[in-house]
Design a protein around this motif. Structure first.
Motif, PDB file in Angstrom:
ATOM      1  N   GLY A  50     -27.516  -9.452  -1.632  1.00 27.08           N
ATOM      2  CA  GLY A  50     -28.365  -8.702  -0.594  1.00 27.08           C
ATOM      3  C   GLY A  50     -29.658  -8.672  -0.159  1.00 27.08           C
ATOM      4  O   GLY A  50     -29.997  -7.925   0.417  1.00 27.08           O
ATOM      5  N   VAL A  51     -29.644  -9.656  -0.964  1.00 22.29           N
ATOM      6  CA  VAL A  51     -31.411 -10.281  -0.879  1.00 22.29           C
ATOM      7  C   VAL A  51     -31.433 -12.044  -0.440  1.00 22.29           C
ATOM      8  O   VAL A  51     -30.551 -12.275  -0.292  1.00 22.29           O
ATOM      9  CB  VAL A  51     -32.667  -9.967  -2.074  1.00 22.29           C
ATOM     10  CG1 VAL A  51     -32.188  -8.959  -2.569  1.00 22.29           C
ATOM     11  CG2 VAL A  51     -31.942 -11.366  -3.145  1.00 22.29           C
ATOM     12  N   SER A  52     -32.599 -12.187  -0.287  1.00 19.05           N
ATOM     13  CA  SER A  52     -33.086 -13.575   0.935  1.00 19.05           C
ATOM     14  C   SER A  52     -32.784 -14.815  -0.044  1.00 19.05           C
ATOM     15  O   SER A  52     -33.454 -13.850  -1.148  1.00 19.05           O
ATOM     16  CB  SER A  52     -33.996 -13.508   1.241  1.00 19.05           C
ATOM     17  OG  SER A  52     -34.916 -13.301   1.059  1.00 19.05           O
ATOM     18  N   LYS A  53     -32.461 -15.822  -0.216  1.00 19.41           N
ATOM     19  CA  LYS A  53     -33.015 -16.492  -1.598  1.00 19.41           C
ATOM     20  C   LYS A  53     -34.035 -16.782  -1.555  1.00 19.41           C
ATOM     21  O   LYS A  53     -34.532 -17.088  -2.846  1.00 19.41           O
ATOM     22  CB  LYS A  53     -32.178 -18.045  -1.022  1.00 19.41           C
ATOM     23  CG  LYS A  53     -31.936 -18.791  -2.206  1.00 19.41           C
ATOM     24  CD  LYS A  53     -30.774 -19.967  -2.490  1.00 19.41           C
ATOM     25  CE  LYS A  53     -31.331 -21.164  -0.681  1.00 19.41           C
ATOM     26  NZ  LYS A  53     -30.316 -21.918  -0.527  1.00 19.41           N
ATOM     27  N   PRO A  54     -35.034 -16.638  -1.624  1.00 16.30           N
ATOM     28  CA  PRO A  54     -36.313 -16.827  -1.363  1.00 16.30           C
ATOM     29  C   PRO A  54     -37.380 -15.979  -2.501  1.00 16.30           C
ATOM     30  O   PRO A  54     -37.323 -16.181  -3.291  1.00 16.30           O
ATOM     31  CB  PRO A  54     -37.414 -16.461  -0.169  1.00 16.30           C
ATOM     32  CG  PRO A  54     -36.509 -17.540   0.652  1.00 16.30           C
ATOM     33  CD  PRO A  54     -35.304 -16.547   0.312  1.00 16.30           C
ATOM     34  N   ILE A  55     -36.148 -14.509  -2.549  1.00 12.12           N
ATOM     35  CA  ILE A  55     -36.107 -13.434  -3.546  1.00 12.12           C
ATOM     36  C   ILE A  55     -35.937 -14.242  -4.966  1.00 12.12           C
ATOM     37  O   ILE A  55     -36.379 -13.937  -6.217  1.00 12.12           O
ATOM     38  CB  ILE A  55     -35.470 -11.769  -3.602  1.00 12.12           C
ATOM     39  CG1 ILE A  55     -36.528 -12.096  -1.374  1.00 12.12           C
ATOM     40  CG2 ILE A  55     -35.862 -11.292  -4.069  1.00 12.12           C
ATOM     41  CD1 ILE A  55     -36.166 -10.176  -1.252  1.00 12.12           C
ATOM     42  N   VAL A  56     -34.307 -14.705  -4.516  1.00 12.20           N
ATOM     43  CA  VAL A  56     -34.337 -15.185  -6.431  1.00 12.20           C
ATOM     44  C   VAL A  56     -34.908 -16.391  -6.289  1.00 12.20           C
ATOM     45  O   VAL A  56     -34.881 -16.260  -7.992  1.00 12.20           O
ATOM     46  CB  VAL A  56     -32.741 -15.545  -5.699  1.00 12.20           C
ATOM     47  CG1 VAL A  56     -31.711 -15.999  -7.495  1.00 12.20           C
ATOM     48  CG2 VAL A  56     -31.772 -15.025  -5.442  1.00 12.20           C
ATOM     49  N   TYR A  57     -35.476 -17.313  -6.192  1.00  8.96           N
ATOM     50  CA  TYR A  57     -36.220 -18.199  -6.532  1.00  8.96           C
ATOM     51  C   TYR A  57     -37.246 -17.770  -7.270  1.00  8.96           C
ATOM     52  O   TYR A  57     -37.961 -18.138  -7.907  1.00  8.96           O
ATOM     53  CB  TYR A  57     -36.238 -19.634  -5.487  1.00  8.96           C
ATOM     54  CG  TYR A  57     -35.676 -20.494  -5.558  1.00  8.96           C
ATOM     55  CD1 TYR A  57     -35.107 -21.332  -6.103  1.00  8.96           C
ATOM     56  CD2 TYR A  57     -33.963 -20.121  -4.263  1.00  8.96           C
ATOM     57  CE1 TYR A  57     -34.670 -22.444  -6.036  1.00  8.96           C
ATOM     58  CE2 TYR A  57     -33.291 -21.027  -4.059  1.00  8.96           C
ATOM     59  CZ  TYR A  57     -33.595 -22.340  -4.673  1.00  8.96           C
ATOM     60  OH  TYR A  57     -32.303 -22.826  -4.776  1.00  8.96           O
ATOM     61  N   ARG A  58     -38.219 -16.536  -6.284  1.00  6.21           N
ATOM     62  CA  ARG A  58     -39.335 -16.276  -7.141  1.00  6.21           C
ATOM     63  C   ARG A  58     -39.806 -15.396  -7.770  1.00  6.21           C
ATOM     64  O   ARG A  58     -40.246 -15.134  -8.386  1.00  6.21           O
ATOM     65  CB  ARG A  58     -40.259 -14.878  -5.685  1.00  6.21           C
ATOM     66  CG  ARG A  58     -41.353 -14.290  -5.905  1.00  6.21           C
ATOM     67  CD  ARG A  58     -41.287 -13.041  -4.663  1.00  6.21           C
ATOM     68  NE  ARG A  58     -41.789 -13.329  -3.661  1.00  6.21           N
ATOM     69  CZ  ARG A  58     -40.811 -13.458  -2.313  1.00  6.21           C
ATOM     70  NH1 ARG A  58     -40.705 -11.664  -3.203  1.00  6.21           N
ATOM     71  NH2 ARG A  58     -40.853 -13.278  -1.269  1.00  6.21           N
ATOM     72  N   HIS A  59     -38.304 -14.777  -8.361  1.00  4.32           N
ATOM     73  CA  HIS A  59     -38.030 -14.415  -9.622  1.00  4.32           C
ATOM     74  C   HIS A  59     -38.255 -15.449 -10.735  1.00  4.32           C
ATOM     75  O   HIS A  59     -38.213 -15.214 -12.292  1.00  4.32           O
ATOM     76  CB  HIS A  59     -37.210 -13.328  -9.947  1.00  4.32           C
ATOM     77  CG  HIS A  59     -37.515 -12.020  -9.544  1.00  4.32           C
ATOM     78  ND1 HIS A  59     -37.813 -11.235 -10.198  1.00  4.32           N
ATOM     79  CD2 HIS A  59     -37.177 -11.666  -8.251  1.00  4.32           C
ATOM     80  CE1 HIS A  59     -38.193  -9.680  -9.368  1.00  4.32           C
ATOM     81  NE2 HIS A  59     -38.048 -10.207  -8.250  1.00  4.32           N
ATOM     82  N   PHE A  60     -36.846 -16.346 -10.413  1.00  7.78           N
ATOM     83  CA  PHE A  60     -36.822 -17.178 -11.474  1.00  7.78           C
ATOM     84  C   PHE A  60     -36.928 -18.820 -11.113  1.00  7.78           C
ATOM     85  O   PHE A  60     -36.926 -19.935 -12.363  1.00  7.78           O
ATOM     86  CB  PHE A  60     -35.004 -17.192 -11.415  1.00  7.78           C
ATOM     87  CG  PHE A  60     -34.510 -15.646 -11.545  1.00  7.78           C
ATOM     88  CD1 PHE A  60     -34.346 -15.534 -13.285  1.00  7.78           C
ATOM     89  CD2 PHE A  60     -33.923 -15.122 -10.511  1.00  7.78           C
ATOM     90  CE1 PHE A  60     -34.089 -13.576 -12.926  1.00  7.78           C
ATOM     91  CE2 PHE A  60     -33.415 -13.839 -11.029  1.00  7.78           C
ATOM     92  CZ  PHE A  60     -33.643 -13.655 -12.155  1.00  7.78           C
ATOM     93  N   GLY A  61     -37.587 -19.057 -10.277  1.00  8.19           N
ATOM     94  CA  GLY A  61     -38.333 -20.445 -10.016  1.00  8.19           C
ATOM     95  C   GLY A  61     -37.409 -21.259  -9.684  1.00  8.19           C
ATOM     96  O   GLY A  61     -37.467 -22.278  -7.995  1.00  8.19           O
ATOM     97  N   ASP A  62     -35.878 -21.986 -10.305  1.00 10.88           N
ATOM     98  CA  ASP A  62     -35.134 -22.381 -10.124  1.00 10.88           C
ATOM     99  C   ASP A  62     -33.754 -22.053 -10.751  1.00 10.88           C
ATOM    100  O   ASP A  62     -33.884 -21.077 -11.577  1.00 10.88           O
ATOM    101  CB  ASP A  62     -35.586 -24.270 -10.653  1.00 10.88           C
ATOM    102  CG  ASP A  62     -35.475 -23.996 -11.350  1.00 10.88           C
ATOM    103  OD1 ASP A  62     -35.126 -23.866 -12.555  1.00 10.88           O
ATOM    104  OD2 ASP A  62     -36.540 -25.605 -11.620  1.00 10.88           O
ATOM    105  N   LYS A  63     -32.567 -23.229 -11.188  1.00 10.85           N
ATOM    106  CA  LYS A  63     -31.701 -22.602 -10.975  1.00 10.85           C
ATOM    107  C   LYS A  63     -31.492 -22.751 -12.681  1.00 10.85           C
ATOM    108  O   LYS A  63     -31.503 -22.067 -13.817  1.00 10.85           O
ATOM    109  CB  LYS A  63     -30.756 -23.428 -10.623  1.00 10.85           C
ATOM    110  CG  LYS A  63     -29.271 -24.043 -11.524  1.00 10.85           C
ATOM    111  CD  LYS A  63     -28.226 -22.694 -10.470  1.00 10.85           C
ATOM    112  CE  LYS A  63     -27.166 -22.209 -11.409  1.00 10.85           C
ATOM    113  NZ  LYS A  63     -25.870 -23.351 -10.503  1.00 10.85           N
ATOM    114  N   ASN A  64     -32.404 -23.353 -12.935  1.00 15.55           N
ATOM    115  CA  ASN A  64     -33.077 -23.397 -14.657  1.00 15.55           C
ATOM    116  C   ASN A  64     -33.487 -22.243 -14.846  1.00 15.55           C
ATOM    117  O   ASN A  64     -32.910 -22.127 -16.093  1.00 15.55           O
ATOM    118  CB  ASN A  64     -33.913 -24.302 -15.005  1.00 15.55           C
ATOM    119  CG  ASN A  64     -32.757 -25.901 -15.606  1.00 15.55           C
ATOM    120  OD1 ASN A  64     -31.719 -26.626 -14.857  1.00 15.55           O
ATOM    121  ND2 ASN A  64     -34.094 -26.685 -15.565  1.00 15.55           N
TER     122      ASN A  64
END
Length: 224
Positions: A50-64
């Protein structure tokens, strides 16, 4: 066991401390992986949380980065079970059986997570998360240390050989797990017994307990 597709996480729109938000995102990623398999996308993780994709990238950087974090959680849970199992079994043959069982049972409880970590995804996740890879090496080292502790031959040459055997056991179990997940050709219990018999008898023929050239130290693993 892999997480259910619905969880009791706090609302994603609520501002959370960094660590708590990261845990929430990882839980969402695990639910998506359990539901959709290794082809999970960052978009799907963001939608589940339930968040925007930039938040996911902010926490993990990328898929790796996401794969590494998921692998670390998987490895920590497995490591906890692993150490508890080793502490509960002193007999070498029983410990061999239990060590194989705890690895295979954990993989069976979270097959999609295991596939995600070991086979990658369409978006280019690594074939094996760094955390899981490091954990498997740790298991190999633990096995070698255990075999060295009960081996009568304390020479450096023997310890080097046992290091090879410990890691070979991990490789055998992992390869067999990959086959079993795809084919389910035997029950989990039968697979554990088959691998234990193979390893125990093979190590026995190589004299791993005594350091001698031969001698089988145990019987059928299904009697363990």
């Amino acid at each position: 066991m892999e997480p259910a597709t619905a969880g009791g996480d706090p609302p994603a729109t609520k501002r959370l401390p960094w660590a708590q938000r990261r845990d929430q995102l990882l839980a969402a990623a695990e639910r998506v992986i359990a539901r959709d398999g290794p082809q999970v996308s960052m978009d799907a993780v963001a939608a589940e949380a339930g968040v925007s994709k930039p938040i996911v990238y902010r926490h993990f950087g990328d898929k790796n980065g996401l794969a590494h974090a998921v692998g670390e959680r998987f490895a920590v849970a497995l490591l906890t079970d692993w150490h508890a199992t080793l502490a509960a079994h002193a007999d070498p043959r029983e410990r061999t059986y239990a060590a194989i069982e705890v690895i295979l049972r954990r993989i069976d409880e979270a097959p999609q997570t295991y596939r995600f970590l070991t086979r990658g995804s369409a978006e280019g996740a690594p074939a094996l998360g760094d955390a899981l890879d490091a954990f498997l090496r740790m298991i190999g080292d633990d096995l070698a240390d255990f075999m060295a502790s009960v081996n009568q031959d304390k020479s450096s040459e023997r310890r080097t050989l046992l290091l090879t055997w410990g890691h070979a056991m991990v490789g055998l179990v992992r390869s067999s797990a990959d086959l079993w997940l795809d084919r389910r050709h035997v029950s989990l219990e039968e697979l554990v017994a088959q691998l234990t018999d193979l390893l125990w008898r093979g190590f026995g023929d190589a004299g791993w307990l005594t350091g001698g050239p031969s001698g089988t130290p145990g019987g059928d693993a299904r009697n363990a």
